[in-house]
Design an enzyme around this catalytic site. Structure first.
Site, PDB file in Angstrom:
ATOM      1  N   GLY A  15      36.705  69.790  39.693  1.00  0.00           N
ATOM      2  CA  GLY A  15      36.080  70.597  40.741  1.00  0.00           C
ATOM      3  C   GLY A  15      36.025  72.070  40.358  1.00  0.00           C
ATOM      4  N   VAL A  17      37.734  74.672  41.552  1.00  0.00           N
ATOM      5  CA  VAL A  17      39.064  75.268  41.376  1.00  0.00           C
ATOM      6  C   VAL A  17      39.825  74.567  40.259  1.00  0.00           C
ATOM      7  CG1 VAL A  17      41.303  75.617  42.494  1.00  0.00           C
ATOM      8  CG2 VAL A  17      39.188  76.022  43.782  1.00  0.00           C
ATOM      9  N   GLY A  18      39.811  73.233  40.271  1.00  0.00           N
ATOM     10  CA  GLY A  18      40.568  72.486  39.278  1.00  0.00           C
ATOM     11  C   GLY A  18      40.122  72.808  37.863  1.00  0.00           C
ATOM     12  N   SER A 109      42.917  76.970  52.890  1.00  0.00           N
ATOM     13  CA  SER A 109      41.652  77.696  52.893  1.00  0.00           C
ATOM     14  C   SER A 109      41.699  78.733  54.004  1.00  0.00           C
ATOM     15  CB  SER A 109      40.534  76.690  53.145  1.00  0.00           C
ATOM     16  OG  SER A 109      39.399  77.348  53.609  1.00  0.00           O
ATOM     17  N   SER A 110      40.887  79.772  53.858  1.00  0.00           N
ATOM     18  CA  SER A 110      40.875  80.809  54.892  1.00  0.00           C
ATOM     19  C   SER A 110      40.310  80.276  56.212  1.00  0.00           C
ATOM     20  CB  SER A 110      40.076  82.021  54.420  1.00  0.00           C
ATOM     21  OG  SER A 110      38.787  81.625  54.029  1.00  0.00           O
ATOM     22  N   CYS A 111      39.649  79.099  56.190  1.00  0.00           N
ATOM     23  CA  CYS A 111      39.074  78.576  57.441  1.00  0.00           C
ATOM     24  C   CYS A 111      40.118  77.959  58.351  1.00  0.00           C
ATOM     25  CB  CYS A 111      37.940  77.606  57.170  1.00  0.00           C
ATOM     26  SG  CYS A 111      38.531  76.046  56.566  1.00  0.00           S
ATOM     27  N   TYR A 138      38.235  69.798  59.025  1.00  0.00           N
ATOM     28  CA  TYR A 138      38.785  70.204  57.730  1.00  0.00           C
ATOM     29  C   TYR A 138      40.002  71.115  57.942  1.00  0.00           C
ATOM     30  CZ  TYR A 138      38.553  72.487  53.121  1.00  0.00           C
ATOM     31  OH  TYR A 138      38.832  72.985  51.880  1.00  0.00           O
ATOM     32  N   LYS A 142      43.932  70.717  56.802  1.00  0.00           N
ATOM     33  CA  LYS A 142      44.596  71.692  55.917  1.00  0.00           C
ATOM     34  C   LYS A 142      45.846  72.270  56.572  1.00  0.00           C
ATOM     35  CE  LYS A 142      42.112  71.814  52.183  1.00  0.00           C
ATOM     36  NZ  LYS A 142      42.734  71.438  50.897  1.00  0.00           N
ATOM     37  N   LEU A 168      35.356  81.015  47.418  1.00  0.00           N
ATOM     38  CA  LEU A 168      35.377  81.125  45.957  1.00  0.00           C
ATOM     39  C   LEU A 168      33.993  80.878  45.390  1.00  0.00           C
ATOM     40  CD1 LEU A 168      38.545  78.934  45.564  1.00  0.00           C
ATOM     41  CD2 LEU A 168      38.461  81.434  45.488  1.00  0.00           C
ATOM     42  N   HIS A 181      28.636  75.640  49.667  1.00  0.00           N
ATOM     43  CA  HIS A 181      28.982  76.855  50.415  1.00  0.00           C
ATOM     44  C   HIS A 181      27.843  77.865  50.300  1.00  0.00           C
ATOM     45  CE1 HIS A 181      33.246  75.375  49.848  1.00  0.00           C
ATOM     46  NE2 HIS A 181      33.131  75.527  51.145  1.00  0.00           N
ATOM     47  N   ARG A 211      31.673  88.061  54.970  1.00  0.00           N
ATOM     48  CA  ARG A 211      32.517  87.133  54.216  1.00  0.00           C
ATOM     49  C   ARG A 211      33.071  87.814  52.969  1.00  0.00           C
ATOM     50  NH1 ARG A 211      32.053  84.920  58.226  1.00  0.00           N
ATOM     51  NH2 ARG A 211      31.327  82.819  58.721  1.00  0.00           N
TER      52      ARG A 211
HETATM   53  N1  LIG Z   1      35.428  76.390  47.084  1.00  0.00           N
HETATM   54  C1  LIG Z   1      35.928  77.301  47.883  1.00  0.00           C
HETATM   55  O1  LIG Z   1      35.270  78.289  48.234  1.00  0.00           O
HETATM   56  C2  LIG Z   1      37.327  77.174  48.388  1.00  0.00           C
HETATM   57  C3  LIG Z   1      37.808  78.181  49.225  1.00  0.00           C
HETATM   58  C4  LIG Z   1      39.100  78.098  49.714  1.00  0.00           C
HETATM   59  C5  LIG Z   1      39.884  77.024  49.371  1.00  0.00           C
HETATM   60  N2  LIG Z   1      39.421  76.069  48.554  1.00  0.00           N
HETATM   61  C6  LIG Z   1      40.312  74.936  48.269  1.00  0.00           C
HETATM   62  O2  LIG Z   1      40.401  74.653  46.888  1.00  0.00           O
HETATM   63  C7  LIG Z   1      40.552  73.255  46.708  1.00  0.00           C
HETATM   64  C8  LIG Z   1      39.509  72.761  45.705  1.00  0.00           C
HETATM   65  O3  LIG Z   1      38.211  73.094  46.172  1.00  0.00           O
HETATM   66  P1  LIG Z   1      36.932  73.097  45.207  1.00  0.00           P
HETATM   67  O4  LIG Z   1      36.021  74.125  45.729  1.00  0.00           O
HETATM   68  O5  LIG Z   1      37.370  73.113  43.788  1.00  0.00           O
HETATM   69  O6  LIG Z   1      36.288  71.683  45.574  1.00  0.00           O
HETATM   70  P2  LIG Z   1      35.374  70.755  44.648  1.00  0.00           P
HETATM   71  O7  LIG Z   1      34.644  71.547  43.634  1.00  0.00           O
HETATM   72  O8  LIG Z   1      34.603  69.894  45.594  1.00  0.00           O
HETATM   73  O9  LIG Z   1      36.450  69.876  43.891  1.00  0.00           O
HETATM   74  C9  LIG Z   1      37.257  68.955  44.563  1.00  0.00           C
HETATM   75  C10 LIG Z   1      37.736  67.940  43.565  1.00  0.00           C
HETATM   76  O10 LIG Z   1      38.509  66.975  44.265  1.00  0.00           O
HETATM   77  C11 LIG Z   1      38.110  65.682  43.825  1.00  0.00           C
HETATM   78  N3  LIG Z   1      38.326  64.686  44.864  1.00  0.00           N
HETATM   79  C12 LIG Z   1      37.789  64.645  46.103  1.00  0.00           C
HETATM   80  N4  LIG Z   1      38.216  63.559  46.758  1.00  0.00           N
HETATM   81  C13 LIG Z   1      39.035  62.896  45.896  1.00  0.00           C
HETATM   82  C14 LIG Z   1      39.757  61.693  45.984  1.00  0.00           C
HETATM   83  N5  LIG Z   1      39.751  60.935  47.094  1.00  0.00           N
HETATM   84  N6  LIG Z   1      40.497  61.305  44.913  1.00  0.00           N
HETATM   85  C15 LIG Z   1      40.512  62.039  43.783  1.00  0.00           C
HETATM   86  N7  LIG Z   1      39.848  63.192  43.645  1.00  0.00           N
HETATM   87  C16 LIG Z   1      39.105  63.603  44.695  1.00  0.00           C
HETATM   88  C17 LIG Z   1      36.622  65.828  43.541  1.00  0.00           C
HETATM   89  O11 LIG Z   1      36.178  64.793  42.710  1.00  0.00           O
HETATM   90  P3  LIG Z   1      34.704  64.166  42.951  1.00  0.00           P
HETATM   91  O12 LIG Z   1      33.763  65.347  42.924  1.00  0.00           O
HETATM   92  O13 LIG Z   1      34.530  63.220  41.818  1.00  0.00           O
HETATM   93  O14 LIG Z   1      34.761  63.523  44.315  1.00  0.00           O
HETATM   94  C18 LIG Z   1      36.599  67.198  42.871  1.00  0.00           C
HETATM   95  O15 LIG Z   1      36.896  67.099  41.498  1.00  0.00           O
HETATM   96  C19 LIG Z   1      40.423  72.618  48.088  1.00  0.00           C
HETATM   97  O16 LIG Z   1      41.696  72.338  48.592  1.00  0.00           O
HETATM   98  C20 LIG Z   1      39.788  73.685  48.917  1.00  0.00           C
HETATM   99  O17 LIG Z   1      40.195  73.629  50.247  1.00  0.00           O
HETATM  100  C21 LIG Z   1      38.146  76.106  48.043  1.00  0.00           C
END
Ligand SMILES: NC(=O)c1ccc[n+]([C@@H]2O[C@H](COP(=O)([O-])OP(=O)(O)OC[C@H]3O[C@@H](n4cnc5c(N)ncnc54)[C@H](OP(=O)(O)O)[C@@H]3O)[C@@H](O)[C@H]2O)c1
Length: 311
Positions: A15, A17-18, A109-111, A138, A142, A168, A181, A211
């Site tokens: 993802g 972040v990951g 998350s900030s939400c 959501y 969280k 992000l 987003h 934002r």
């Molecule tokens: N993006 C932002 O702006 C933001 C802001 C604040 C906090 N965060 C937090 O950061 C974290 C990551 O967000 P992100 O933006 O990186 O999201 P993302 O790009 O959608 O990545 C999420 C990852 O989780 C995997 N995933 C989802 N469901 C799964 C499951 N059941 N089993 C295994 N893997 C699963 C997805 O794999 P698949 O795609 O293959 O399903 C994807 O690799 C979240 O906790 C989010 O709340 C993000």
């Protein structure tokens, strides 16, 4: 406590972040990473997650797997959002504790903060008011994750910390218009309008909400800093500390994309929370500032690459 040979499970490593976390860990010489795609390990499946932890025995866990999306996706799929996020975090936190993981980072998350929280939002405003209804499914999940980390720490001594990132953006972002987003969605729509030669792009909402945005590589740097140096029950906001209006953001993207058309704002579409800016003084007190870290890494690169740097 973080040593380079430590086995680290980055959940959700493909993802936004990951993948930034894997980039940051790899760049710092952490080579012993445990990684599984969603297809290889569905984190909503309790027995599979337990087995994974028993077999792999990671020492540290960063939980960056979640069902994530914008207003549209949250509104359309409340059941998926609350179910998947509760199951993922419950399975990972509980299995990590049972398997003797030394440190876990939970990303909220900030939400999760109240819709009308005073600005900038301090960590102690959590659970002091009603949530933004468009993403409450959501947010409730969280908040449960934060409370689970705090409860496991209090009762069981599990070293779990919770960080609350702001919005992000960066490489690997989700550009699907149904679930993305605001920043990647605008970037894609304005790029496509330019390619098609459209005269205008319509932005959802009035353009007035404000934002905050943080580059995901900065977030990854902050997460590793806190994984290493922070071990407390209070949650920690991770943000840039400044915000822009959606109109300013859209205008900035228009200029970056070099789009010659006009922006229109559709006020009949929901705006969401009027303003969302995190108070980042706790993070600063823990020794992390985006600009400082960025300058430090740029300086380190400059010193190491003097021979080939553009001087
Ligand atoms: N993006 C932002 O702006 C933001 C802001 C604040 C906090 N965060 C937090 O950061 C974290 C990551 O967000 P992100 O933006 O990186 O999201 P993302 O790009 O959608 O990545 C999420 C990852 O989780 C995997 N995933 C989802 N469901 C799964 C499951 N059941 N089993 C295994 N893997 C699963 C997805 O794999 P698949 O795609 O293959 O399903 C994807 O690799 C979240 O906790 C989010 O709340 C993000």
């Amino acid at each position: 406590m973080l040593t380079q040979d430590m086995r680290i499970f980055v959940a959700g490593h493909r993802g936004l972040v990951g993948s930034a976390l894997v980039r940051a860990l790899t760049a710092r010489g952490y080579a012993n990473l445990a990684l599984r795609t969603h297809q290889q390990l569905d984190l909503t499946e309790q027995s599979a997650v337990r087995r994974f932890f028993e077999d792999e025995r990671p020492q540290a866990v960063i939980l960056a797997a979640a069902r994530v999306g914008g207003i549209h996706a949250n509104n359309a799929h409340p059941a998926r959002f609350i179910r998947d996020n509760l199951l993922i975090q419950d399975n990972v936190i509980d299995s990590a504790y049972r398997a003797g993981v030394e440190k876990l980072v939970f990303l909220g998350s900030s939400c999760i903060y109240p819709k009308l929280a005073p600005q900038p939002i301090k960590e102690e405003y959590l659970l002091t008011g009603a949530l933004e209804p468009t993403n409450e499914w959501y947010a409730v999940a969280k908040i449960a994750g934060v409370k689970m980390c705090q409860a496991f720490r209090r009762e069981l001594g599990f070293k779990a910390i919770s960080l609350m990132p702001t919005n992000l953006y960066g490489p690997g972002d989700n550009f699907d218009l149904q679930s993305s987003h605001v920043l990647p969605a605008l970037l894609r729509r304005i790029h496509e309008a330019k390619m098609r030669g459209d005269a205008s792009v319509t932005v959802w909402g009035t353009g007035t909400p404000r934002r905050e945005f943080l580059h995901v590589d900065d977030l990854a740097d902050a997460v590793l800093h806190l994984l290493h140096s922070y071990d407390g029950e209070p949650i920690v906001n991770v943000g840039w500390g400044k915000d822009v209006s959606i109109r300013e953001l859209a205008e900035l993207i228009v200029s970056v994309v070099d789009y010659k058309g006009h922006l229109l704002f559709d006020g009949s579409k929901p705006d969401g929370t009027p303003r969302k800016l995190l108070d980042v003084s706790r993070l600063a007190g823990l020794g992390w500032y985006p600009l400082v870290q960025g300058i430090e890494s740029t300086y380190a690169w400059f010193k190491d690459h003097l021979a080939e740097a553009r001087l």
